[in-house]
Design an enzyme around this catalytic site. Sequence first.
Site, mmCIF file in Angstrom:
data_model
loop_
_atom_site.group_PDB
_atom_site.id
_atom_site.type_symbol
_atom_site.label_atom_id
_atom_site.label_comp_id
_atom_site.label_asym_id
_atom_site.label_seq_id
_atom_site.Cartn_x
_atom_site.Cartn_y
_atom_site.Cartn_z
ATOM 1 N N GLY A 70 64.680 18.795 36.915
ATOM 2 C CA GLY A 70 65.554 18.508 38.194
ATOM 3 C C GLY A 70 66.996 18.666 37.779
ATOM 4 O O GLY A 70 67.658 18.011 38.855
ATOM 5 N N ASN B 9 68.775 21.078 38.463
ATOM 6 C CA ASN B 9 69.103 22.120 39.380
ATOM 7 C C ASN B 9 69.116 21.261 40.797
ATOM 8 O O ASN B 9 70.332 21.508 41.371
ATOM 9 C CB ASN B 9 68.480 23.249 39.674
ATOM 10 C CG ASN B 9 68.950 24.554 38.627
ATOM 11 O OD1 ASN B 9 70.211 24.987 39.012
ATOM 12 N ND2 ASN B 9 68.289 24.854 37.720
ATOM 13 N N LEU C 149 57.056 25.752 39.431
ATOM 14 C CA LEU C 149 56.262 26.771 38.661
ATOM 15 C C LEU C 149 54.975 27.260 39.469
ATOM 16 O O LEU C 149 54.335 28.150 38.732
ATOM 17 C CB LEU C 149 55.986 26.128 37.394
ATOM 18 C CG LEU C 149 57.070 25.841 36.448
ATOM 19 C CD1 LEU C 149 56.645 25.215 35.144
ATOM 20 C CD2 LEU C 149 57.844 27.116 35.928
ATOM 21 N N LYS C 150 54.679 26.643 40.524
ATOM 22 C CA LYS C 150 53.593 27.056 41.231
ATOM 23 C C LYS C 150 53.927 28.188 42.173
ATOM 24 O O LYS C 150 54.819 28.478 42.676
ATOM 25 C CB LYS C 150 52.919 26.144 42.148
ATOM 26 C CG LYS C 150 52.492 25.040 41.029
ATOM 27 C CD LYS C 150 51.274 25.304 40.302
ATOM 28 C CE LYS C 150 50.660 24.158 39.489
ATOM 29 N NZ LYS C 150 49.650 24.437 38.537
ATOM 30 N N ASN D 209 64.889 30.975 45.323
ATOM 31 C CA ASN D 209 64.739 30.480 44.265
ATOM 32 C C ASN D 209 65.798 31.001 43.108
ATOM 33 O O ASN D 209 66.663 31.796 43.457
ATOM 34 C CB ASN D 209 63.387 31.277 43.683
ATOM 35 C CG ASN D 209 62.908 30.844 42.290
ATOM 36 O OD1 ASN D 209 63.058 29.577 41.916
ATOM 37 N ND2 ASN D 209 62.699 31.773 41.368
ATOM 38 N N HIS E 152 66.620 31.904 39.137
ATOM 39 C CA HIS E 152 65.764 32.432 37.844
ATOM 40 C C HIS E 152 67.416 32.611 36.802
ATOM 41 O O HIS E 152 67.914 33.159 37.103
ATOM 42 C CB HIS E 152 65.173 33.763 38.387
ATOM 43 C CG HIS E 152 64.350 34.218 37.012
ATOM 44 N ND1 HIS E 152 63.002 33.631 36.711
ATOM 45 C CD2 HIS E 152 64.324 34.898 36.131
ATOM 46 C CE1 HIS E 152 62.511 34.084 35.674
ATOM 47 N NE2 HIS E 152 63.517 35.225 35.201
ATOM 48 N N ASP F 11 59.389 36.207 41.452
ATOM 49 C CA ASP F 11 60.790 36.683 40.943
ATOM 50 C C ASP F 11 61.099 38.157 41.527
ATOM 51 O O ASP F 11 62.001 38.911 40.919
ATOM 52 C CB ASP F 11 60.793 36.801 39.398
ATOM 53 C CG ASP F 11 60.575 35.615 38.823
ATOM 54 O OD1 ASP F 11 60.940 34.331 39.601
ATOM 55 O OD2 ASP F 11 59.866 35.209 37.632
ATOM 56 N N GLU G 134 73.898 28.395 36.302
ATOM 57 C CA GLU G 134 72.832 28.031 37.335
ATOM 58 C C GLU G 134 73.115 26.915 38.313
ATOM 59 O O GLU G 134 73.407 26.720 39.556
ATOM 60 C CB GLU G 134 71.558 27.509 36.919
ATOM 61 C CG GLU G 134 70.682 28.494 36.353
ATOM 62 C CD GLU G 134 69.332 28.197 35.710
ATOM 63 O OE1 GLU G 134 68.563 27.613 36.561
ATOM 64 O OE2 GLU G 134 68.945 28.397 34.605
HETATM 65 C C1 GRF Z 1 65.931 26.678 35.442
HETATM 66 O O1 GRF Z 1 66.347 27.300 34.336
HETATM 67 C C2 GRF Z 1 65.508 27.604 36.491
HETATM 68 O O2 GRF Z 1 66.391 28.577 36.669
HETATM 69 C C3 GRF Z 1 64.240 27.849 36.124
HETATM 70 O O3 GRF Z 1 63.726 26.647 35.613
HETATM 71 C C4 GRF Z 1 64.734 25.893 35.145
HETATM 72 C C5 GRF Z 1 64.709 24.573 35.587
HETATM 73 O O4 GRF Z 1 65.332 23.707 35.268
HETATM 74 N N1 GRF Z 1 63.576 28.576 37.311
HETATM 75 P P1 GRF Z 1 65.712 21.888 36.048
HETATM 76 O O5 GRF Z 1 64.281 21.410 36.469
HETATM 77 O O6 GRF Z 1 66.427 22.568 37.283
HETATM 78 O O7 GRF Z 1 66.408 21.253 35.264
#
Ligand code: GRF
Length: 225
Positions: free
Chosen positions: A12, A14, A88-89, A105, A107, A148, A177
């Site tokens: 979490g 992000n 991831l789902k 999203n 990536h 993606d 990110e």
């Molecule tokens: C990030 O690298 C994001 O790009 C990818 O999964 C990771 C998630 O990290 N889809 P977090 O849970 O936000 O720390």
Amino acid sequence: MKRVAVLASGAGSNLEAILDYLASLRSTAPCSVVVVASDRPQAGAIEKARARQIEAVVLHEASNPESPELGALLASKQIDLVALAGYLKLVPAAVVDAYASRIVNVHPSLLPAFGGPGMYGLRVHQGVINAHEKISGVTVHYVTHEYDRGPMLAQWPVAVLPTDDAEQLAARVLVVEHALYPRVLAALARGRGDRFPVKPDVKYYANPPISADGLAGEIDALLAG
Ligand code: GRF
């Protein structure tokens, strides 16, 4: 004020970056996160949301793409925008359709390279290193029915160093990110999601060591311009 749902399966970070950025905008924030949903009860994202008094919901039917569970949650919270942050789902098709152009999203590579089913976490970065790429980066894109593959909103390049292992590269990409994703989300909420470079120009090249503040400043200047 647009209402945002964040979907997350992992740590979490992000989510935290989004919450911090929106908080920093104070009364000018165009949106706020009203619910965080996760397929994993033990996800750090759930804990982080609860620590900030944001409603956190565990999805019990996230593995079933036919389940109405997520769609019903988003409808009941009157969600305007959905942000996947390490989720991831596969998002149910009915949700993708209901939120077309309102679900995004992040990536950790320059899509379409190193994306698609099974390309998450360190596998992405290991793939970049194995392919001897000199530049990787971050992509923010709309979510469609395929992993993606949706239209891109923003990309930002990150240098791959000859000495990098997957963890080191992941850590530097994550800094980008955290600077880019909250800003793209806020711009989207303002109807200005078209303000970002999609084909990363060398002028945006994030030379290590990346300063998160310096990068954030560059992105803000781009938005203001
Ligand atoms: C990030 O690298 C994001 O790009 C990818 O999964 C990771 C998630 O990290 N889809 P977090 O849970 O936000 O720390």
